[in-house]
Design an enzyme around this catalytic site. Structure first.
Site, mmCIF file in Angstrom:
data_model
loop_
_atom_site.group_PDB
_atom_site.id
_atom_site.type_symbol
_atom_site.label_atom_id
_atom_site.label_comp_id
_atom_site.label_asym_id
_atom_site.label_seq_id
_atom_site.Cartn_x
_atom_site.Cartn_y
_atom_site.Cartn_z
ATOM 1 N N SER A 187 0.821 -1.205 0.000
ATOM 2 C CA SER A 187 0.000 0.000 0.000
ATOM 3 C C SER A 187 0.863 1.266 0.000
ATOM 4 O O SER A 187 1.704 1.436 -0.883
ATOM 5 C CB SER A 187 -0.953 -0.058 1.198
ATOM 6 O OG SER A 187 -1.928 0.943 1.136
ATOM 7 N N ASP A 244 -9.816 -4.185 -5.327
ATOM 8 C CA ASP A 244 -9.171 -3.354 -4.299
ATOM 9 C C ASP A 244 -10.031 -2.120 -4.062
ATOM 10 O O ASP A 244 -10.281 -1.327 -4.972
ATOM 11 C CB ASP A 244 -7.757 -2.953 -4.735
ATOM 12 C CG ASP A 244 -6.940 -2.351 -3.608
ATOM 13 O OD1 ASP A 244 -7.515 -1.658 -2.739
ATOM 14 O OD2 ASP A 244 -5.715 -2.554 -3.604
ATOM 15 N N HIS A 273 -7.633 -5.264 -0.571
ATOM 16 C CA HIS A 273 -6.366 -4.547 -0.384
ATOM 17 C C HIS A 273 -5.344 -5.418 0.342
ATOM 18 O O HIS A 273 -4.370 -4.923 0.896
ATOM 19 C CB HIS A 273 -6.603 -3.225 0.343
ATOM 20 C CG HIS A 273 -5.505 -2.235 0.172
ATOM 21 N ND1 HIS A 273 -5.028 -1.818 -1.056
ATOM 22 C CD2 HIS A 273 -4.742 -1.579 1.098
ATOM 23 C CE1 HIS A 273 -4.049 -0.953 -0.885
ATOM 24 N NE2 HIS A 273 -3.854 -0.797 0.404
#
Length: 181
Positions: A67, A132, A159
């Site tokens: 991320s 996502d 995610h």
């Protein structure tokens, strides 16, 4: 023993699949799960400083990032253009601001020339999921294209958080082995 570094996003080094990956890589690879200050309210300067304190620039460096950690890892490489043969595994990657998270806009400020990083890389993989809900997967596709990286697009995965079912992530383990091989 070879060392790799894990750079988390807006979570902690002890969340999600990160402790599992450390255990799964041992003893062949020592995974240093970095400590990043104020992970739920990150600032570029503080995270950049944390990376400088915890990672020694070296050829053949391996960075595993998730991320917001992905752009953080890429900025680290950009600050150290003499690093060659770097290996990357980027999960849920993005380098552009996220429309659903304007609170991260200040962190995302600044340009990052992905193509300029290509000569520094040995192998790189970007893993994204079509579903996502944090970072639209097209942003990760653009990262892979810019880096000339291997792209893995999963239909499902969200995610890649514990809440998405990711307390373990064998695909990341496989790709770390591939990029370091």
């Amino acid at each position: 023993m070879t060392t790799a570094y894990l750079i988390h996003g807006t979570s902690t080094r002890d969340d999600d699949w990160f402790p599992w990956l450390e255990e799964a890589l041992a003893p062949a690879v020592k995974l240093e799960r970095l400590w990043l200050p104020d992970p739920f309210a990150p600032t570029q300067a503080a995270w950049d400083s944390a990376l400088e304190d915890q990672i020694k620039p070296a050829d053949g460096l391996t960075l595993v990032a998730h991320s917001l950690g992905c752009v953080t890892a890429l900025r680290y490489l950009a600050r150290h253009p003499k690093i060659k043969g770097a290996n990357l595994v980027l999960v849920g990657a993005f380098v552009d601001p996220l429309p659903t998270y304007p609170s991260l806009d200040a962190y995302m400020a600044g340009e990052l020339d992905l193509k300029a990083l290509q000569p520094q890389l040995h192998r790189a993989t970007v893993i994204v999921a079509k579903d996502d809900y944090v970072a639209p997967y097209q942003l990760g596709v653009a990262v892979a294209k810019g880096l000339g990286a291997k792209l893995i697009v999963q239909d499902r995965g969200g995610h890649f958080l514990t809440s998405d079912g990711y307390e373990q992530f064998p695909l990341v383990l496989k790709e770390v082995g591939r990029v370091m091989g």
